[in-house]
Design a protein around this motif. Structure first.
Motif, PDB file in Angstrom:
ATOM      1  N   PRO A  49       0.841  -1.201   0.000  1.00 47.94           N
ATOM      2  CA  PRO A  49       0.000   0.000   0.000  1.00 47.94           C
ATOM      3  C   PRO A  49       0.872   1.245   0.000  1.00 47.94           C
ATOM      4  O   PRO A  49       2.050   1.191   0.391  1.00 47.94           O
ATOM      5  CB  PRO A  49      -0.794  -0.131   1.306  1.00 47.94           C
ATOM      6  CG  PRO A  49       0.050  -0.996   2.189  1.00 47.94           C
ATOM      7  CD  PRO A  49       0.777  -1.942   1.271  1.00 47.94           C
ATOM      8  N   GLU A  61      -4.142  -1.699  -4.276  1.00 50.40           N
ATOM      9  CA  GLU A  61      -3.501  -2.406  -3.161  1.00 50.40           C
ATOM     10  C   GLU A  61      -3.669  -1.645  -1.854  1.00 50.40           C
ATOM     11  O   GLU A  61      -3.809  -2.243  -0.787  1.00 50.40           O
ATOM     12  CB  GLU A  61      -2.019  -2.642  -3.459  1.00 50.40           C
ATOM     13  CG  GLU A  61      -1.763  -3.599  -4.605  1.00 50.40           C
ATOM     14  CD  GLU A  61      -2.383  -4.976  -4.413  1.00 50.40           C
ATOM     15  OE1 GLU A  61      -2.515  -5.421  -3.248  1.00 50.40           O
ATOM     16  OE2 GLU A  61      -2.751  -5.601  -5.420  1.00 50.40           O
ATOM     17  N   THR A  62      -3.660  -0.321  -1.913  1.00 47.99           N
ATOM     18  CA  THR A  62      -3.955   0.469  -0.716  1.00 47.99           C
ATOM     19  C   THR A  62      -5.397   0.287  -0.297  1.00 47.99           C
ATOM     20  O   THR A  62      -5.695   0.007   0.868  1.00 47.99           O
ATOM     21  CB  THR A  62      -3.675   1.958  -0.982  1.00 47.99           C
ATOM     22  OG1 THR A  62      -2.276   2.149  -1.181  1.00 47.99           O
ATOM     23  CG2 THR A  62      -4.115   2.812   0.200  1.00 47.99           C
ATOM     24  N   ARG A  64      -7.460  -2.106  -0.911  1.00 45.50           N
ATOM     25  CA  ARG A  64      -7.777  -3.453  -0.426  1.00 45.50           C
ATOM     26  C   ARG A  64      -7.595  -3.519   1.091  1.00 45.50           C
ATOM     27  O   ARG A  64      -8.383  -4.147   1.794  1.00 45.50           O
ATOM     28  CB  ARG A  64      -6.876  -4.484  -1.101  1.00 45.50           C
ATOM     29  CG  ARG A  64      -7.295  -5.928  -0.814  1.00 45.50           C
ATOM     30  CD  ARG A  64      -6.172  -6.901  -1.078  1.00 45.50           C
ATOM     31  NE  ARG A  64      -5.584  -6.786  -2.396  1.00 45.50           N
ATOM     32  CZ  ARG A  64      -6.111  -7.278  -3.509  1.00 45.50           C
ATOM     33  NH1 ARG A  64      -7.269  -7.903  -3.459  1.00 45.50           N
ATOM     34  NH2 ARG A  64      -5.482  -7.137  -4.662  1.00 45.50           N
ATOM     35  N   VAL A  65      -6.542  -2.854   1.584  1.00 47.17           N
ATOM     36  CA  VAL A  65      -6.258  -2.829   3.020  1.00 47.17           C
ATOM     37  C   VAL A  65      -7.210  -1.874   3.743  1.00 47.17           C
ATOM     38  O   VAL A  65      -7.886  -2.252   4.710  1.00 47.17           O
ATOM     39  CB  VAL A  65      -4.798  -2.410   3.276  1.00 47.17           C
ATOM     40  CG1 VAL A  65      -4.545  -2.245   4.774  1.00 47.17           C
ATOM     41  CG2 VAL A  65      -3.835  -3.438   2.679  1.00 47.17           C
ATOM     42  N   THR A  66      -7.274  -0.630   3.290  1.00 46.10           N
ATOM     43  CA  THR A  66      -8.043   0.378   4.027  1.00 46.10           C
ATOM     44  C   THR A  66      -9.538   0.099   4.012  1.00 46.10           C
ATOM     45  O   THR A  66     -10.246   0.480   4.950  1.00 46.10           O
ATOM     46  CB  THR A  66      -7.774   1.782   3.478  1.00 46.10           C
ATOM     47  OG1 THR A  66      -8.232   1.870   2.107  1.00 46.10           O
ATOM     48  CG2 THR A  66      -6.285   2.119   3.542  1.00 46.10           C
ATOM     49  N   GLN A  68     -11.067  -2.450   4.697  1.00 50.07           N
ATOM     50  CA  GLN A  68     -11.444  -3.268   5.850  1.00 50.07           C
ATOM     51  C   GLN A  68     -11.573  -2.435   7.121  1.00 50.07           C
ATOM     52  O   GLN A  68     -12.178  -2.881   8.097  1.00 50.07           O
ATOM     53  CB  GLN A  68     -10.420  -4.391   6.064  1.00 50.07           C
ATOM     54  CG  GLN A  68      -9.941  -5.080   4.807  1.00 50.07           C
ATOM     55  CD  GLN A  68     -11.045  -5.561   3.889  1.00 50.07           C
ATOM     56  OE1 GLN A  68     -12.058  -6.082   4.341  1.00 50.07           O
ATOM     57  NE2 GLN A  68     -10.858  -5.386   2.572  1.00 50.07           N
ATOM     58  N   ILE A 238      -6.619  -1.021  11.927  1.00 54.07           N
ATOM     59  CA  ILE A 238      -5.224  -1.239  11.534  1.00 54.07           C
ATOM     60  C   ILE A 238      -4.339  -1.105  12.763  1.00 54.07           C
ATOM     61  O   ILE A 238      -4.352  -0.071  13.440  1.00 54.07           O
ATOM     62  CB  ILE A 238      -4.800  -0.232  10.453  1.00 54.07           C
ATOM     63  CG1 ILE A 238      -5.698  -0.380   9.225  1.00 54.07           C
ATOM     64  CG2 ILE A 238      -3.340  -0.444  10.068  1.00 54.07           C
ATOM     65  CD1 ILE A 238      -5.507   0.713   8.176  1.00 54.07           C
ATOM     66  N   TRP A 241       1.967  -1.866  10.658  1.00 51.41           N
ATOM     67  CA  TRP A 241       2.479  -1.920   9.291  1.00 51.41           C
ATOM     68  C   TRP A 241       3.964  -2.223   9.379  1.00 51.41           C
ATOM     69  O   TRP A 241       4.767  -1.347   9.674  1.00 51.41           O
ATOM     70  CB  TRP A 241       2.241  -0.603   8.559  1.00 51.41           C
ATOM     71  CG  TRP A 241       2.586  -0.651   7.087  1.00 51.41           C
ATOM     72  CD1 TRP A 241       3.069  -1.711   6.395  1.00 51.41           C
ATOM     73  CD2 TRP A 241       2.446   0.411   6.136  1.00 51.41           C
ATOM     74  NE1 TRP A 241       3.252  -1.393   5.065  1.00 51.41           N
ATOM     75  CE2 TRP A 241       2.878  -0.096   4.879  1.00 51.41           C
ATOM     76  CE3 TRP A 241       2.016   1.717   6.220  1.00 51.41           C
ATOM     77  CZ2 TRP A 241       2.876   0.690   3.710  1.00 51.41           C
ATOM     78  CZ3 TRP A 241       2.008   2.505   5.071  1.00 51.41           C
ATOM     79  CH2 TRP A 241       2.432   1.989   3.840  1.00 51.41           C
ATOM     80  N   GLU A 247       4.117  -6.423   5.545  1.00 47.18           N
ATOM     81  CA  GLU A 247       2.861  -6.890   6.116  1.00 47.18           C
ATOM     82  C   GLU A 247       2.104  -5.761   6.798  1.00 47.18           C
ATOM     83  O   GLU A 247       2.693  -4.923   7.488  1.00 47.18           O
ATOM     84  CB  GLU A 247       3.107  -7.998   7.151  1.00 47.18           C
ATOM     85  CG  GLU A 247       3.492  -9.336   6.563  1.00 47.18           C
ATOM     86  CD  GLU A 247       3.509 -10.432   7.609  1.00 47.18           C
ATOM     87  OE1 GLU A 247       3.647 -11.596   7.206  1.00 47.18           O
ATOM     88  OE2 GLU A 247       3.380 -10.136   8.823  1.00 47.18           O
ATOM     89  N   VAL A 248       0.797  -5.754   6.602  1.00 46.90           N
ATOM     90  CA  VAL A 248      -0.099  -4.889   7.361  1.00 46.90           C
ATOM     91  C   VAL A 248      -1.021  -5.794   8.172  1.00 46.90           C
ATOM     92  O   VAL A 248      -1.605  -6.739   7.633  1.00 46.90           O
ATOM     93  CB  VAL A 248      -0.944  -3.985   6.451  1.00 46.90           C
ATOM     94  CG1 VAL A 248      -1.848  -3.085   7.286  1.00 46.90           C
ATOM     95  CG2 VAL A 248      -0.052  -3.131   5.547  1.00 46.90           C
ATOM     96  N   PHE A 268      -2.346  -8.684   5.607  1.00 43.48           N
ATOM     97  CA  PHE A 268      -2.058  -8.555   4.179  1.00 43.48           C
ATOM     98  C   PHE A 268      -0.547  -8.602   3.999  1.00 43.48           C
ATOM     99  O   PHE A 268       0.182  -7.775   4.564  1.00 43.48           O
ATOM    100  CB  PHE A 268      -2.607  -7.233   3.630  1.00 43.48           C
ATOM    101  CG  PHE A 268      -4.108  -7.190   3.580  1.00 43.48           C
ATOM    102  CD1 PHE A 268      -4.791  -7.786   2.543  1.00 43.48           C
ATOM    103  CD2 PHE A 268      -4.827  -6.565   4.590  1.00 43.48           C
ATOM    104  CE1 PHE A 268      -6.183  -7.758   2.494  1.00 43.48           C
ATOM    105  CE2 PHE A 268      -6.212  -6.525   4.557  1.00 43.48           C
ATOM    106  CZ  PHE A 268      -6.894  -7.128   3.505  1.00 43.48           C
TER     107      PHE A 268
END
Length: 555
Positions: A49, A61-62, A64-66, A68, A238, A241, A247-248, A268
Motif C-alpha cells: 500500500p 492495493e492500498t 484493499r487494506v483500508t 477493511q 489497523i 504496518w 505486512e499490514v 495482508f
C-alpha cells in the motif's frame, strides 16, 4: 481505481525474495493450521500500500487494506455494482442534483472511541476541501479532484475548479452536502474509499503533519505510514504496518456496528510475483491471494483450491504524455503507435479465458460503450508510413513500466511491456525502458506526467461511464498532458446531464471523439481470478475488486 501495474531483469532476485517472504515468516506466525490459529487469515497482495489514509491514495492495493478499516457514506452490494447504504442508511438529492442529503446510521463508533455523526461527516469533507501545499498535487489528492474538483483556494492554475460547496450537519443523523454543479460522479463518488469517513479526533492529528515534495517526489505524512493514528468505523482496525516484512496487520473491531468479522486477525502480506503467491498458497503460508496467473487457474482448481473469477469491469491501456514528449502531439505519431501494437497477441498470450481486445477506454459491460469508434488494427507497415508522414522515422521514446506488482487488468507487466517494446521496434520506434517499483515510484511518476509512454489501467469504482472516460478526459490531467476542447466539451456535456438515458448517449459520442483524438491506446479488458485455500469460507468476489474480508471465516 487506478489506479490503476514484475520486472524481468530482477527475476532471480525476486524469486529469492519471495522464498524468504513465503517461508521465512511461517515459524513466527500462526497461519491457522490447527490450535488457535483459526483466528488469523493471511492474504497475499501483489504490491505494498502507499498509505494507511485512503484519502491520499489512488491504487487498489492500498484500498484493499483500508477498505477493511474505513467505510464510506455509500457502499456497493456484496459481489455486485449496485449502490447500497454504508454509513448512511439512505440518501437522496434535489432535482438539480446539487444537494445530497444523507440519513446516517446511529450507534456507530470510530476505532478511537469517537462517535460517528453528521458533524464527523462534515469534518472530513471540509478538511479535504481546505487542503493546501503538496496535498493539492494530483498524485496525493487524485480522487478528491476527480470527484469534487479543486479546493477552497487553488494554488495551481491547472487544478480544476472546485465543485464542492459545503457540508451541513442538519442534525446529529442528517448531513447535507452541496455541490455547485450536478455531476455524473455522484452519488457513486460518495462510495469511494478515498472519501471514506475518519474520526474527527484523528483528523485533528492529521492536521499537525504535512505531505511534502512535488511531481514524482512526494513524501507522505508520517501518520499515514505507520499504524496508530488513523481511525475509521470498519469491522477491522489497523494495528501494525511492518514494512520490512511487507505486512499490514488488522484486528477485529469488537464495537463494530454491523456483523462482526469472522476472524480475529487479518494480515495482508505483499508477495510481488504470481509464482510466489501461488507457491505460498500451496505451502499453506497464506490463505488466499489475488491476481492469479491465467496459467495457474486450472492447476489450483485441480489441487482443490477455490478460484472464483470476477466479471469483467476493467480496462488496460498504453498511455501517452504529450507534454513529456512533444512529438506525441502529432496525431500521426499517436496513430502509428496504435497500429504498431498487436493487441490480439497480448490478449491471447497474457490474459485469462474471457479476456477481450479493447476498442475504447471502457469495457463493453458499461453503459455508454460505442460500436462506432474509430479503430486501429495491427498494421506495422501503416505504422511506418505514418511515422514517415510525420517526419519521425528515427523516433525514440522512453517507456515506463512497473515492477513488483500485478494488477487485475495487467497480470504480468514486464511480459506485456516486452511484447509492446518488440512491436514498437518492428515499426521503427526505438524504446528506452524505464522500470520502476509500483509504489510509490511508478504511480507517482505516471500521475505527475514523467513518462512519455506507460502502462496503466483501471478497475471501475462504480457503474457509470464517467467513472471510466471521465476519470481521465474530463479536463486537463498531468497523467496525459494534453488540452483538447473537443474532448473536454464532450465529457462536460455528459457529466452534467441528469437524465441517465441521454447521458448514456452522450458517453457513446464522447467515446467516438476520444478515439478519434487518440490520447492513448486501449489494449484489453480482463476477468481477474482470486484464489482461496480449501479451509476458507471466502467472501463474495466483487467485479470492482472490493472484497469485504470481514465475511471470511476458516472452516
Amino acid at each position: 481505481m487506478q489506479i490503476r501495474r514484475s520486472g524481468a531483469a530482477k527475476a532471480l532476485m525476486a524469486a529469492l525474495a519471495v522464498g524468504l517472504i513465503a517461508t521465512g515468516c511461517s515459524s513466527e506466525r500462526d497461519t491457522g493450521k490447527g490450535g488457535e490459529g483459526g483466528d488469523t487469515f493471511i492474504f497475499g497482495g501483489a504490491g505494498d500500500p502507499t498509505s494507511l489514509d485512503p484519502a491520499l491514495a489512488s491504487d487498489g492495493e492500498t484500498f484493499r487494506v483500508t477498505r477493511q478499516a474505513f467505510e464510506a457514506l455509500i457502499e456497493h452490494e456484496p459481489g455486485g455494482t449496485e449502490l447500497v447504504g454504508g454509513l448512511a442508511e439512505s440518501w437522496d438529492s434535489n432535482e438539480a442534483g446539487t444537494e445530497w442529503t444523507f440519513n446516517l446510521r446511529k450507534g456507530v463508533k470510530f476505532h478511537d472511541g469517537e462517535t460517528f455523526d453528521a458533524e464527523a461527516v462534515c469534518a472530513n469533507y471540509d478538511y479535504w476541501f481546505n487542503w493546501t501545499g503538496a496535498y493539492q498535487s494530483s498524485a496525493v489528492s487524485y480522487y478528491w479532484q476527480t470527484i469534487m474538483g479543486g479546493f477552497a483556494k487553488n494554488e495551481d492554475k491547472e487544478t480544476p475548479k472546485a465543485n464542492y460547496k459545503s457540508c451541513t450537519a442538519k442534525d446529529e443523523s442528517t448531513a447535507v452536502i452541496e455541490v455547485n454543479e450536478p455531476s455524473a460522479n455522484l452519488p457513486g463518488g460518495f462510495s469511494l474509499q478515498a472519501l471514506a469517513i475518519h474520526s474527527p479526533k484523528a483528523i485533528e492529528a492529521y492536521k499537525k503533519e504535512k505531505a511534502s515534495g512535488e511531481g514524482d517526489a512526494i513524501s507522505y505524512p508520517k501518520y499515514s505510514q505507520e499504524a496508530g493514528t488513523v481511525a475509521g468505523t470498519g469491522p477491522f482496525k489497523i494495528t501494525k504496518w511492518n514494512k520490512g516484512n511487507k505486512e499490514v496487520t488488522l484486528e477485529r473491531f469488537d464495537d463494530y456496528w454491523g456483523e462482526k468479522a469472522g476472524v480475529k486477525t487479518l494480515v495482508f502480506r505483499t508477495i510481488d510475483t504470481e509464482e510466489g503467491r501461488r507457491q505460498a498458497l500451496q505451502a499453506g503460508d497464506i490463505h488466499g491471494y489475488d491476481l492469479v496467473a491465467p496459467s495457474d487457474v486450472k492447476t489450483l482448481e485441480n489441487e482443490g483450491f477455490q478460484v472464483p473469477t470476477r466479471d469483467v469491469f476493467n480496462i488496460f491501456y498504453l498511455g501517452f504524455n504529450q507534454e513529456k514528449s512533444k512529438v506525441l502531439q502529432k496525431k500521426e505519431v499517436r496513430e502509428a503507435i496504435a497500429h504498431a501494437i498487436d493487441r490480439d497477441h497480448i490478449v491471447k498470450t497474457q490474459l485469462p479465458e474471457g479476456g477481450v481486445k479493447a476498442t475504447q477506454f471502457m469495457p463493453d459491460t458499461v453503459a455508454g460503450y460505442s460500436d462506432k469508434v474509430k479503430t486501429y488494427d495491427f498494421d506495422p507497415a501503416k505504422s511506418k508510413d505514418l511515422l514517415a508522414d510525420a517526419g519521425e522515422e528515427k523516433l525514440t521514446l522512453d517507456f515506463c513500466y512497473p515492477t513488483e506488482v500485478t494488477r487485475p487488468y495487467m497480470p504480468a507487466p514486464a511480459d506485456m511491456f516486452e511484447l509492446m517494446k518488440a512491436d514498437l521496434e518492428k515499426a521503427g520506434i526505438k524504446v528506452k525502458p524505464r522500470a520502476m517499483k509500483w509504489n510509490p515510484d511508478y504511480v507517482d511518476s505516471t500521475q505527475s506526467g514523467s513518462c512519455s509512454l506507460y502502462l496503466m489501467g483501471w478497475t471501475g469504482d462504480f457503474n457509470d461511464g464517467y467513472n471510466f472516460i471521465g476519470t481521465w478526459f474530463g479536463g486537463y490531467d498531468t497523467q496525459w498532458g494534453f488540452k483538447n476542447d473537443k474532448v473536454f466539451d464532450a465529457m462536460k456535456a455528459a457529466e452534467t446531464e441528469p437524465d441517465v438515458k441521454k447521458r448514456t448517449a452522450l458517453y457513446e459520442k464522447a467515446n467516438e471523439v476520444i478515439m478519434d483524438f487518440l490520447p492513448g491506446v486501449p489494449v484489453s479488458s480482463s476477468p481477474p481470478a482470486i484464489a482461496f485455500a480449501k479451509d476458507v469460507n471466502p467472501p463474495k468476489v466483487s467485479p470492482l475488486t472490493q472484497e469485504n474480508f470481514a465475511e471470511v471465516s476458516l472452516k
